[in-house]
Structures are given as C-alpha cells and as structure tokens.
Design a protein around this motif. Structure first.
Motif, PDB file in Angstrom:
ATOM      1  N   HIS A 189       0.828  -1.202   0.131  1.00  0.00           N
ATOM      2  CA  HIS A 189      -0.104   0.055   0.043  1.00  0.00           C
ATOM      3  C   HIS A 189       0.675   1.177  -0.060  1.00  0.00           C
ATOM      4  O   HIS A 189       0.628   1.978  -0.591  1.00  0.00           O
ATOM      5  CB  HIS A 189      -1.149  -0.104   1.259  1.00  0.00           C
ATOM      6  CG  HIS A 189      -1.789   1.323   1.271  1.00  0.00           C
ATOM      7  ND1 HIS A 189      -1.520   2.493   1.787  1.00  0.00           N
ATOM      8  CD2 HIS A 189      -3.029   1.237   0.756  1.00  0.00           C
ATOM      9  CE1 HIS A 189      -2.503   3.256   1.748  1.00  0.00           C
ATOM     10  NE2 HIS A 189      -3.578   2.602   1.058  1.00  0.00           N
ATOM     11  N   GLY A 190       1.920   1.240   0.780  1.00  0.00           N
ATOM     12  CA  GLY A 190       2.964   2.210   0.676  1.00  0.00           C
ATOM     13  C   GLY A 190       3.543   2.686  -0.596  1.00  0.00           C
ATOM     14  O   GLY A 190       3.544   3.811  -0.926  1.00  0.00           O
ATOM     15  N   ALA A 191       3.932   1.596  -1.250  1.00  0.00           N
ATOM     16  CA  ALA A 191       4.393   1.670  -2.650  1.00  0.00           C
ATOM     17  C   ALA A 191       3.506   2.108  -3.542  1.00  0.00           C
ATOM     18  O   ALA A 191       3.889   2.774  -4.381  1.00  0.00           O
ATOM     19  CB  ALA A 191       5.015   0.271  -2.980  1.00  0.00           C
ATOM     20  N   VAL A 248      -3.673   8.757   6.569  1.00  0.00           N
ATOM     21  CA  VAL A 248      -3.347   8.124   5.593  1.00  0.00           C
ATOM     22  C   VAL A 248      -4.594   7.756   4.810  1.00  0.00           C
ATOM     23  O   VAL A 248      -4.264   7.387   3.650  1.00  0.00           O
ATOM     24  CB  VAL A 248      -2.922   6.532   6.232  1.00  0.00           C
ATOM     25  CG1 VAL A 248      -2.563   5.400   5.009  1.00  0.00           C
ATOM     26  CG2 VAL A 248      -1.721   6.748   7.088  1.00  0.00           C
ATOM     27  N   VAL A 249      -5.761   7.577   5.277  1.00  0.00           N
ATOM     28  CA  VAL A 249      -6.847   7.450   4.264  1.00  0.00           C
ATOM     29  C   VAL A 249      -7.308   8.804   3.418  1.00  0.00           C
ATOM     30  O   VAL A 249      -7.489   8.671   2.155  1.00  0.00           O
ATOM     31  CB  VAL A 249      -8.404   7.402   5.134  1.00  0.00           C
ATOM     32  CG1 VAL A 249      -9.395   7.549   4.629  1.00  0.00           C
ATOM     33  CG2 VAL A 249      -8.122   6.181   6.490  1.00  0.00           C
ATOM     34  N   GLU A 250      -7.133  10.043   4.041  1.00  0.00           N
ATOM     35  CA  GLU A 250      -7.345  11.155   3.149  1.00  0.00           C
ATOM     36  C   GLU A 250      -6.215  11.109   1.957  1.00  0.00           C
ATOM     37  O   GLU A 250      -6.275  11.294   1.041  1.00  0.00           O
ATOM     38  CB  GLU A 250      -6.881  12.428   3.993  1.00  0.00           C
ATOM     39  CG  GLU A 250      -8.173  12.436   4.968  1.00  0.00           C
ATOM     40  CD  GLU A 250      -7.794  13.695   5.811  1.00  0.00           C
ATOM     41  OE1 GLU A 250      -6.904  14.403   5.636  1.00  0.00           O
ATOM     42  OE2 GLU A 250      -8.699  14.207   6.601  1.00  0.00           O
ATOM     43  N   GLU A 251      -4.793  10.859   2.351  1.00  0.00           N
ATOM     44  CA  GLU A 251      -3.909  10.947   1.393  1.00  0.00           C
ATOM     45  C   GLU A 251      -4.080   9.681   0.428  1.00  0.00           C
ATOM     46  O   GLU A 251      -3.835   9.924  -1.084  1.00  0.00           O
ATOM     47  CB  GLU A 251      -2.347  10.431   1.811  1.00  0.00           C
ATOM     48  CG  GLU A 251      -1.267  10.885   0.988  1.00  0.00           C
ATOM     49  CD  GLU A 251      -1.198  12.279   0.822  1.00  0.00           C
ATOM     50  OE1 GLU A 251      -1.540  12.794  -0.277  1.00  0.00           O
ATOM     51  OE2 GLU A 251      -0.636  12.839   1.866  1.00  0.00           O
ATOM     52  N   SER A 252      -4.631   8.562   0.834  1.00  0.00           N
ATOM     53  CA  SER A 252      -4.947   7.669  -0.349  1.00  0.00           C
ATOM     54  C   SER A 252      -6.046   8.036  -1.387  1.00  0.00           C
ATOM     55  O   SER A 252      -6.000   7.822  -2.458  1.00  0.00           O
ATOM     56  CB  SER A 252      -5.514   6.195   0.399  1.00  0.00           C
ATOM     57  OG  SER A 252      -4.266   5.926   1.224  1.00  0.00           O
ATOM     58  N   GLU A 253      -7.208   8.768  -0.815  1.00  0.00           N
ATOM     59  CA  GLU A 253      -8.298   9.075  -1.701  1.00  0.00           C
ATOM     60  C   GLU A 253      -7.808  10.006  -2.343  1.00  0.00           C
ATOM     61  O   GLU A 253      -8.164  10.152  -3.491  1.00  0.00           O
ATOM     62  CB  GLU A 253      -9.178   9.418  -0.642  1.00  0.00           C
ATOM     63  CG  GLU A 253     -10.053   8.300   0.247  1.00  0.00           C
ATOM     64  CD  GLU A 253     -11.026   8.779   1.319  1.00  0.00           C
ATOM     65  OE1 GLU A 253     -11.873   7.814   1.653  1.00  0.00           O
ATOM     66  OE2 GLU A 253     -10.977  10.062   1.655  1.00  0.00           O
TER      67      GLU A 253
END
Length: 295
Positions: A189-191, A248-253
């Motif tokens: 996920h980080g990658a 982390v959720v916000e950045e992913s979205e």
C-alpha cells in the motif's frame, strides 16, 4: 555432517517441500524411503539413494519415523484413514499446513491406529531446508519428539518444541502468516501511495526496511504489556494513532489509491476507542482482536 547412527525415515508427499525434506535426510546419511501418488516425482531422489515404496502402507512400514508433507490436512486424513495397524508403534510427523483443530483430529486418528503424532509447521522455503536458515516447530507428545529430535534436526537449523497440545504448531504458523501478510500489505500500500507520485518502489525499500526494523524492536515491549495486561503510553495513545490513520486515508483518496486497507485499520482503532482504550498505548489494540466485532 553425516550422522553415523542415522536411523531410517520415510517421507510421504513429494512436492517441492517434500522433495527438499527427503533430500535433507539423504544428505545426512539417513536411509530414506519415499512415496508419492505420482510416482514420477521420486526420480531425482531415487537417483540420490532414496528407496521408492510401492504404496503408502509399504512406505509407513519401512521406518519408525514417517514425515508427511502433502497439500493440506484433508489430504493427510485421506492418507491416514486406510493405513490400519501399520502405524502401530510408529511416529507420524505431519508438516502439511492446516488448522489447530485439524491437527488434534489427526492426532486422534493416528492414536486409534496405535501410532504417535507430532504436528509440525515449516517456517522456511524449500531451498533453505536442511540449512541454518530454516526453522521448523513441533507440538505433540514430548517423548515422541525427544526420541526423533536427532533426525528432525536434519531438516532445519532451528528445531523447536512448543508443547503437548497438537494444535500449537498450526497456531504458531497462522500467527506468523498473519504477521507476514500484514507487513507485506503495508509495504504494497505504501508503494502504491509513492507510485502515485512517480516514486519507484525500489526507492521506498530502504525507508521501509528501517520502519520494519523499528517496529520489530517494539515487539518485546508489546509482548510484556500483553502478558501483564497493562498498556502504558510509551509513545502515543491510540487516540493519537487514530488521528494519523485519518491522514493515511485522506492521502490515499486524494491520490486515487485504494483506501480500503487504511480505512480498515482506522475502523479497528475506532472500535478500541469506543471500548474505552483511546488513552492506552497501542498494544491495547489486542483487546479488540480478542473479541469478534459482531460480539
């Protein structure tokens, strides 16, 4: 080093792992009988000196120690069911993957036929079997383990006995698998996050390894807290972790990366907070894992 007093062993199941197990016994000079439903898989081992049995019964009868490594516990049950009295006085070591209850069921099955049962879990890949890099853990009757430990040491640099409960080996295996998948999913996920910004996964590796190493250093302290049932705040409370999880959720979205994994992690923390654990250290999360969410 060859064991001059090496006794005979049997290996049933000649997939990649089974072949590695039989090969390790042969390298240690142990007379090794092999059997597999598909006879052709035994060719290389026979060339190395193994004896190919004509049936499962014949393979079991050839040795006091029988190591089974097949696809799963269902296959083990199907193998043991027709064996009858040939198991009497022998030790069957099952290195196939399965659940703790399946291991206990197989132990009963073997006991009814007069044999002893050791459950095992391989914490290694086939290429490392027989080397210092391999670990295999066992559970079941201590007397059976002690009697055959010299032979079992042919298979791994670390051979550990976990206790009399036949289910302990399988439980340790699934616990390690849970750890492995969680670590790998976190890395992937980080990658994906970094990849959305044009960063290669290989560039992430040094920092990822450092992060994994840091977390590894925390495990001893977390284990003590879990065993003592007390969760002091050594770095951050679960409330503080929860706020970072939202990032982390916000950045992913925002980057168009799937946010299901961080949302799930955040939901677990929210459940702990709802249970009154928000002011505790992160190890208190175990209390949530001990109780199914539906409860």
């Amino acid at each position: 080093m060859r064991d001059l007093d090496a006794g005979p062993v049997t290996v049933i199941g000649l997939g990649l792992m089974g072949q590695a197990l039989a090969g390790a016994f042969l390298r240690d000079g142990r007379p090794t009988t092999v059997w597999n439903r598909t006879e052709g898989k035994a060719g290389e081992l026979v060339a190395q000196g193994a004896r190919l049995a004509g049936s499962a019964d014949e393979a079991v009868a050839a040795s006091p120690l029988v190591v089974v490594c097949v696809s799963d516990q269902h296959a083990v049950h199907g193998l043991v069911e027709p064996l009858g009295d040939v198991l009497e006085g022998r030790v069957l070591v099952n290195l196939s993957s399965g659940t703790s209850q399946a291991a206990r069921d197989t132990a009963e099955q073997v006991a009814k036929r007069g044999g002893a049962y050791l459950a095992g879990a391989i914490m290694a890949v086939p290429a490392t079997i027989g080397t210092a890099q391999a670990t295999i853990v066992y559970s079941g009757p201590k007397a059976a383990f002690d009697r055959h430990e010299p032979a079992l040491r042919s298979l791994a640099g670390r051979t550990a006995y976990l206790g009399a409960d036949h289910g302990l080996a399988a439980l340790h295996e699934v616990a390690v698998l849970s750890l492995m998948w969680n670590v790998l999913n976190g890395f992937l996920h980080g990658a994906a996050l970094l990849g959305a910004a044009g960063v290669d996964a290989s560039a992430f590796v040094p920092l990822a390894k450092e992060g994994v190493s840091t977390v590894s250093d925390w495990l001893d302290g977390y284990a003590r807290q879990i065993d003592e049932g007390a969760y002091p705040v050594l770095d951050s409370t679960i409330d503080t972790h929860l706020a970072a999880m939202e990032h982390v959720v916000e950045e992913s979205e925002a980057l168009g990366v799937d946010a299901e994994l961080p949302r799930f992690v955040k939901a677990l923390a929210e459940r702990a907070v709802a249970g009154g654990r928000g002011g505790d250290g992160y190890a208190a999360m175990i209390e949530s894992f001990r109780t199914p969410a539906s409860a």
